[in-house]
Design a protein around this motif. Structure first.
Motif, mmCIF file in Angstrom:
data_model
loop_
_atom_site.group_PDB
_atom_site.id
_atom_site.type_symbol
_atom_site.label_atom_id
_atom_site.label_comp_id
_atom_site.label_asym_id
_atom_site.label_seq_id
_atom_site.Cartn_x
_atom_site.Cartn_y
_atom_site.Cartn_z
ATOM 1 N N UNK A 164 24.442 -79.278 28.693
ATOM 2 C CA UNK A 164 23.473 -78.658 29.980
ATOM 3 C C UNK A 164 22.606 -77.499 29.486
ATOM 4 N N UNK A 165 21.661 -77.188 30.264
ATOM 5 C CA UNK A 165 21.077 -75.857 29.983
ATOM 6 C C UNK A 165 21.954 -74.858 30.479
ATOM 7 N N UNK A 166 21.878 -73.738 29.785
ATOM 8 C CA UNK A 166 22.557 -72.684 30.145
ATOM 9 C C UNK A 166 22.587 -72.125 31.690
ATOM 10 N N UNK A 167 21.236 -71.950 32.023
ATOM 11 C CA UNK A 167 21.152 -71.488 33.362
ATOM 12 C C UNK A 167 21.464 -72.305 34.465
ATOM 13 N N UNK A 168 21.446 -73.766 34.266
ATOM 14 C CA UNK A 168 21.914 -74.751 35.103
ATOM 15 C C UNK A 168 23.744 -74.493 35.316
#
Length: 629
Positions: A550-554
């Motif tokens: 996953x993307x880090x911000x998500x």
């Protein structure tokens, strides 16, 4: 299928009704110091007894036969019993029973001794000889025997003593039978001796003041003669012979019965009293005959007013002290000879129609396999596409049967349809419950059809979506991996209703390279799922695994939301999280009250019951659930 040939003889001619034949046998005088007798014979059919109201008068009785104190066992058997044995060979029933007070010689008349055999051994020997003499090329005979006693209103199996308290039943043709009774096949007289002698020793007897071996039960020997035809139409004639040795009525003041003997005497007298009531009811033409009031009368239902040729041998004693017992026996015998029986031949036609009734197992949702053979009845009712030759052949087979048989087969075939089978299973339930179950079944069928249509509609939509996807990505797309990846998004969710059905996703599937492939989902809030191969220590590949990137911000956003749930959520809200049940939710609340809010999600390992691996799984499942929602 059974065919009851009512009131017919073996040649199909009309047979007259048969009256119960009564013979009276006078026992020899046995007293030493007294020469008073109360009864004497006049001729071969009549006798007289002193009138107890006036000693100077006598009362006369006339029966079918009278045998004096000098008569032999052979005379009694030849004169009264042998003539009815021929009826057994044409499928009719017969019965012989000895009646009289205790000590009057009933058991001697029925059994006898090696020097003077009684009715039972003589009848069995003659039946065996008659079947051998009547043997024909197209017919076979078989003889079986059963032996029971009725002791204190319980039917006991004398051939197999462990079978106790057997029931007495009546079939659809009003034939009396004993389910579960032991049957032995006898081919010769030595077979009969082998079974009968040990069984006779199992009968209940006891010593009283009037008899050293007094019978404490009613003994019934059943001989079944079956005549079977070897060729079409495979007729089968079944005749049954009942040979019954009744226990005698007892005056307990003279027998000195006490304890168990007194109880046995009460059961004997009660059953004989019921027998007297049955005879009275038959003579008076009453609408209800009390056969069911005792086991004895239930078993004698064929013999008294039933379908058997019956012979009663009333045994009496000449001594003055037996006067009232003798008078009672004579009065009962006089009433019994007025009873009319209606014998008929019991015939069973065993035509080879069993294959017509057999049907292959049918599946309501799938067609039967082509290798299953069609039944004859199905072939007859087949559509015009069937061959004319086969159709005419099976019609010819059915036409060879009787019209009534064909009609019954057609009805059975209708019952064996899908709904007919279900209704047949419900016949034992009340009508209201049966109708409710049928209604529920019909509703379930409608629901199944509706679900099938909905499934078909969803499949069509899925195919349309695949077609659009193929057009957008090119001819080298592999739809199997996209289907697997989509199923992986749904797996962690608690409810399938919140799956990706509401979110439109554009999938771009890259070509497969070796054992690995990856699916990129071009939407900001959806994670990337990769298919990987797990290797063992030996370097061999196992089944492919899946890993989520996953993307880090998500990921950070998801962790914050989960932490917020842990610190402020109620018990119900905590239970809504993935992998958190009632027990873990309560542990989280208790830990929060003691230690304050959680600093990070990994602190869940401190509450107990959750390992670091479980916390990681908890994080993945809930982040995926949050992202999908």
């Amino acid at each position: 299928m059974a065919k009851r040939v009512s009131m017919l003889d073996g040649h199909g001619k009309k047979a007259s009704t048969a009256r119960v034949r009564v013979a009276v046998r006078l026992r020899p005088y046995m007293e030493k110091n007294e020469d008073k007798v109360c009864v004497r014979g006049l001729d071969s059919q009549s006798l007289e007894i002193i009138n107890w109201r006036n000693q100077m008068e006598t009362m006369q009785y006339q029966f079918d036969a009278f045998y004096g104190d000098k008569s032999t066992q052979r005379e009694i058997y030849t004169g009264s019993v042998f003539p009815i044995l021929s009826h057994l060979l044409i499928g009719q029933n017969a019965s012989v029973f000895a009646y009289g007070p205790t000590g009057a010689g009933k058991t001697h008349t029925m059994l006898g001794n090696p020097n003077q055999p009684g009715v039972i051994p003589r009848a069995v020997r003659d039946l065996l000889q008659m079947t051998r003499a009547s043997a024909e090329e197209d017919w076979t005979y078989s003889i079986t025997m059963s032996y029971v006693e009725i002791y204190q209103e319980k039917v006991m199996d004398l051939l197999e003593p462990k079978n106790k308290d057997l029931p007495i039943r009546e079939d659809k043709d009003h034939n009396i039978l004993i389910p579960g009774v032991t049957q032995k096949t006898i081919d010769n007289f030595s077979d009969f001796d082998e079974y009968f002698i040990p069984a006779s020793q199992n009968r209940t007897v006891a010593c009283t003041k009037l008899n050293d071996r007094s019978s404490r039960s009613h003994a019934v020997l059943l001989i079944k003669v079956q005549k079977s035809q070897k060729i079409h139409p495979y007729r089968q004639l079944t005749g049954k012979l009942y040979l019954i040795d009744l226990a005698g009525s007892e005056d307990n003041r003279r027998t000195g019965n006490q304890g168990i003997r007194l109880k046995e005497s009460g059961a004997i007298n009660s059953s004989l009293f019921t027998l007297s009531k049955v005879v009275d009811a038959l003579n008076q033409g009453l609408p209800r005959i009390p056969y069911r009031d005792s086991k004895l009368t239930r078993l004698l239902q064929d013999s008294l007013g039933g379908s058997a040729h019956s012979v009663m041998i009333a045994n009496i004693a000449p001594e003055q002290k037996y006067y009232f017992d003798t008078l009672t026996a004579l009065n009962f015998a006089a009433k019994s000879k007025q009873i009319i029986n209606k014998p008929f031949s019991q015939e069973t036609v065993q035509a080879p129609v069993q294959s017509i009734l057999k049907r292959p197992r049918e599946d309501t949702e799938t067609a039967p396999p082509p290798q299953l053979k069609k039944t004859k009845l199905e072939t007859v009712e087949e559509s015009p596409n069937s061959s004319t030759e086969s159709l005419s052949k099976h019609k010819l087979q059915l036409s060879s049967l009787e019209p009534a048989v064909v009609e019954r087969l057609l009805k059975l075939d209708k019952i064996l349809t899908e709904k007919g089978r279900m209704e047949t299973q419900l016949l034992s339930t009340p009508k209201r419950e049966r109708m409710a179950l049928l209604k529920k079944w019909e509703e379930s069928q409608v629901e199944i059809e509706r679900l099938k249509e909905k499934q078909k509609e969803l499949e069509e939509k899925a195919l349309a979506a695949e077609a659009r996807l193929e057009r957008s990505t090119g001819s080298d797309l592999e739809m199997s991996d996209s289907s697997v990846s989509e199923s992986m998004f749904r797996e962690p969710l608690r409810s399938r209703a919140t799956s990706t059905a509401k979110t439109k996703k554009v999938l771009r599937v890259l070509p497969m390279q070796g054992q690995n492939c990856q699916v990129n989902i071009q939407e900001e809030t959806i994670p990337v799922v990769k298919k990987t191969s797990r290797k063992t220590s030996g370097g061999q590949e196992n089944e492919p695994g899946w890993e989520v990137n996953m993307r880090t911000d998500v990921l950070q956003n998801g962790r914050e939301k989960i932490l917020q749930f842990l610190n402020s959520g109620s018990l119900k809200e905590l239970k809504s999280l993935q992998k958190i049940g009632d027990k873990k939710a309560k542990l989280i609340l208790g830990w929060r009250e003691l230690n304050g809010p959680f600093q990070k999600v990994e602190d869940l390992t401190a509450i107990g019951g959750m390992s670091a691996k479980q916390v990681t799984s908890f994080l993945k499942a809930n982040i995926l659930s949050i992202v999908a929602s």
